[in-house]
Design an enzyme around this catalytic site. Structure first.
Site, PDB file in Angstrom:
ATOM      1  N   HIS A  93       0.831  -1.210   0.000  1.00  0.00           N
ATOM      2  CA  HIS A  93       0.000   0.000   0.000  1.00  0.00           C
ATOM      3  C   HIS A  93       0.862   1.256   0.000  1.00  0.00           C
ATOM      4  O   HIS A  93       0.438   2.330  -0.397  1.00  0.00           O
ATOM      5  CB  HIS A  93      -0.911   0.038   1.230  1.00  0.00           C
ATOM      6  CG  HIS A  93      -1.808  -1.140   1.336  1.00  0.00           C
ATOM      7  ND1 HIS A  93      -2.835  -1.381   0.454  1.00  0.00           N
ATOM      8  CD2 HIS A  93      -1.828  -2.172   2.208  1.00  0.00           C
ATOM      9  CE1 HIS A  93      -3.451  -2.505   0.786  1.00  0.00           C
ATOM     10  NE2 HIS A  93      -2.859  -3.010   1.843  1.00  0.00           N
ATOM     11  N   HIS A 118       5.416   6.589   6.874  1.00  0.00           N
ATOM     12  CA  HIS A 118       5.134   6.091   5.527  1.00  0.00           C
ATOM     13  C   HIS A 118       4.637   7.252   4.683  1.00  0.00           C
ATOM     14  O   HIS A 118       4.411   8.351   5.213  1.00  0.00           O
ATOM     15  CB  HIS A 118       4.089   4.970   5.624  1.00  0.00           C
ATOM     16  CG  HIS A 118       2.811   5.451   6.236  1.00  0.00           C
ATOM     17  ND1 HIS A 118       2.519   5.307   7.575  1.00  0.00           N
ATOM     18  CD2 HIS A 118       1.764   6.131   5.708  1.00  0.00           C
ATOM     19  CE1 HIS A 118       1.344   5.853   7.831  1.00  0.00           C
ATOM     20  NE2 HIS A 118       0.879   6.372   6.709  1.00  0.00           N
ATOM     21  N   HIS A 120       2.243   8.971   1.312  1.00  0.00           N
ATOM     22  CA  HIS A 120       1.096   8.955   0.402  1.00  0.00           C
ATOM     23  C   HIS A 120       1.332   9.977  -0.700  1.00  0.00           C
ATOM     24  O   HIS A 120       1.849  11.072  -0.438  1.00  0.00           O
ATOM     25  CB  HIS A 120      -0.196   9.375   1.115  1.00  0.00           C
ATOM     26  CG  HIS A 120      -0.571   8.511   2.280  1.00  0.00           C
ATOM     27  ND1 HIS A 120      -1.366   7.392   2.163  1.00  0.00           N
ATOM     28  CD2 HIS A 120      -0.250   8.605   3.586  1.00  0.00           C
ATOM     29  CE1 HIS A 120      -1.528   6.844   3.360  1.00  0.00           C
ATOM     30  NE2 HIS A 120      -0.857   7.561   4.247  1.00  0.00           N
ATOM     31  N   HIS A 137       3.502  10.388   6.991  1.00  0.00           N
ATOM     32  CA  HIS A 137       2.757  10.258   8.254  1.00  0.00           C
ATOM     33  C   HIS A 137       3.633   9.554   9.277  1.00  0.00           C
ATOM     34  O   HIS A 137       3.983   8.381   9.091  1.00  0.00           O
ATOM     35  CB  HIS A 137       1.476   9.433   8.034  1.00  0.00           C
ATOM     36  CG  HIS A 137       0.419  10.160   7.270  1.00  0.00           C
ATOM     37  ND1 HIS A 137      -0.605   9.520   6.603  1.00  0.00           N
ATOM     38  CD2 HIS A 137       0.204  11.492   7.099  1.00  0.00           C
ATOM     39  CE1 HIS A 137      -1.400  10.426   6.043  1.00  0.00           C
ATOM     40  NE2 HIS A 137      -0.932  11.629   6.323  1.00  0.00           N
ATOM     41  N   THR A 202      -6.122   6.557   7.928  1.00  0.00           N
ATOM     42  CA  THR A 202      -6.625   6.854   6.580  1.00  0.00           C
ATOM     43  C   THR A 202      -6.662   5.607   5.710  1.00  0.00           C
ATOM     44  O   THR A 202      -6.898   5.701   4.511  1.00  0.00           O
ATOM     45  CB  THR A 202      -5.779   7.931   5.886  1.00  0.00           C
ATOM     46  OG1 THR A 202      -4.463   7.393   5.652  1.00  0.00           O
ATOM     47  CG2 THR A 202      -5.688   9.198   6.713  1.00  0.00           C
ATOM     48  N   THR A 203      -6.382   4.448   6.317  1.00  0.00           N
ATOM     49  CA  THR A 203      -6.459   3.173   5.596  1.00  0.00           C
ATOM     50  C   THR A 203      -7.322   2.226   6.426  1.00  0.00           C
ATOM     51  O   THR A 203      -7.469   2.429   7.636  1.00  0.00           O
ATOM     52  CB  THR A 203      -5.057   2.557   5.434  1.00  0.00           C
ATOM     53  OG1 THR A 203      -4.441   2.427   6.717  1.00  0.00           O
ATOM     54  CG2 THR A 203      -4.170   3.420   4.542  1.00  0.00           C
TER      55      THR A 203
END
Ligand SMILES: [Zn+2]
Length: 252
Positions: A93, A118, A120, A137, A202-203
């Site tokens: 992801h 991680h 995005h 994040h 957010t996942t």
């Protein structure tokens, strides 16, 4: 058993081929992604464990509108990050750096340990309706299990030296890289003014009760670094979610 194995093999092949939900009988989390049948609009329906994705009223990310924020005497973000080894993984992801114990953040009376950070692309957070090309994040957890996330936005500019060893060798899934010495503090901007609000992961499973701290000052990365990430993950951002009356506070 044979039948189950076959079904599992077929569904894995289907999942690999078409990116469809891998409804299995082993209780493993459902497959999810960023578009189509497993995209953000479907997360809540993919798995009962993801019910917060559709039911919670404090979901992240959000669009932070400056004129609607509330100025507040927010406590300073006191980063007690230390350099150490880091494991760079590709979890299917995003790219994530898992960090050893030792780094923490103090905010007022709250202290939480840094677990990982991680990326995005584009940034999940919007500021006044605009996205940035990338966001990191930083995920912290306190002794009670409460999560505190710090978001650092990126704009394109000069090469990000701290992240050069990460972006120059982005790992494939299942093939982590280990960095002997990495300083997470070097990724943060100089100015630590921030927006604060309550939100969620957010996942999937989109669990809420997460305290968010979005740093106002963006940091930089080069276009080549951004391109390297996008080659692996062209888009891995959840759309912004309704505020539902939440107030976003901003450092005075
Ligand atoms: Zn994230």
């Amino acid at each position: 058993m044979k039948h189950k194995l076959l079904v599992s093999m077929v569904s894995s092949v289907l999942a690999l081929t078409f990116g469809v939900a891998n409804a299995n009988d082993k209780g493993a989390p459902a497959h999810w992604g960023y578009e189509g049948k497993t995209g953000p609009a479907k997360w809540g329906a993919l798995d009962e464990a993801n019910s917060a994705c559709k039911l919670s009223k404090e979901q992240s990310p959000i669009d932070i509108i400056d004129s609607k924020t509330k100025k507040a005497a927010l406590p300073a973000l006191d980063f007690k990050y230390v350099a150490g080894s880091a494991e760079v993984i590709n979890n299917g992801h995003t790219i994530q750096l898992n960090l050893p114990a030792g780094s923490s953040m103090k905010v007022g009376s709250d202290e939480a340990n840094l677990l990982q950070f991680h990326f995005h692309t584009p940034s999940e957070e919007k500021i006044n309706g605009k996205t940035y090309p990338l966001v990191a994040h930083f995920v912290h957890k306190n002794a009670d299990g409460k999560l505190f996330v710090v978001a650092a936005l990126f704009k394109t500019g000069k090469e990000n030296a701290a992240l050069a060893p990460v972006f120059s060798a982005l790992p494939a899934e299942g093939k982590p890289n280990t960095l002997a010495s990495f300083d997470p503090a070097a990724v943060l901007p100089e100015n630590r003014a921030y927006y604060k609000f309550m939100g969620s992961l957010t996942t999937p499973p989109c669990s809420d009760g997460v305290r968010w701290h979005v740093l106002k000052q963006p940091v930089e990365l080069s276009k080549a670094q951004l391109a390297a990430f996008k080659k692996m993950y062209p888009m891995n951002a959840r759309p912004v979610q309704p505020l539902n009356g939440r107030v976003v506070e901003v450092s005075e």
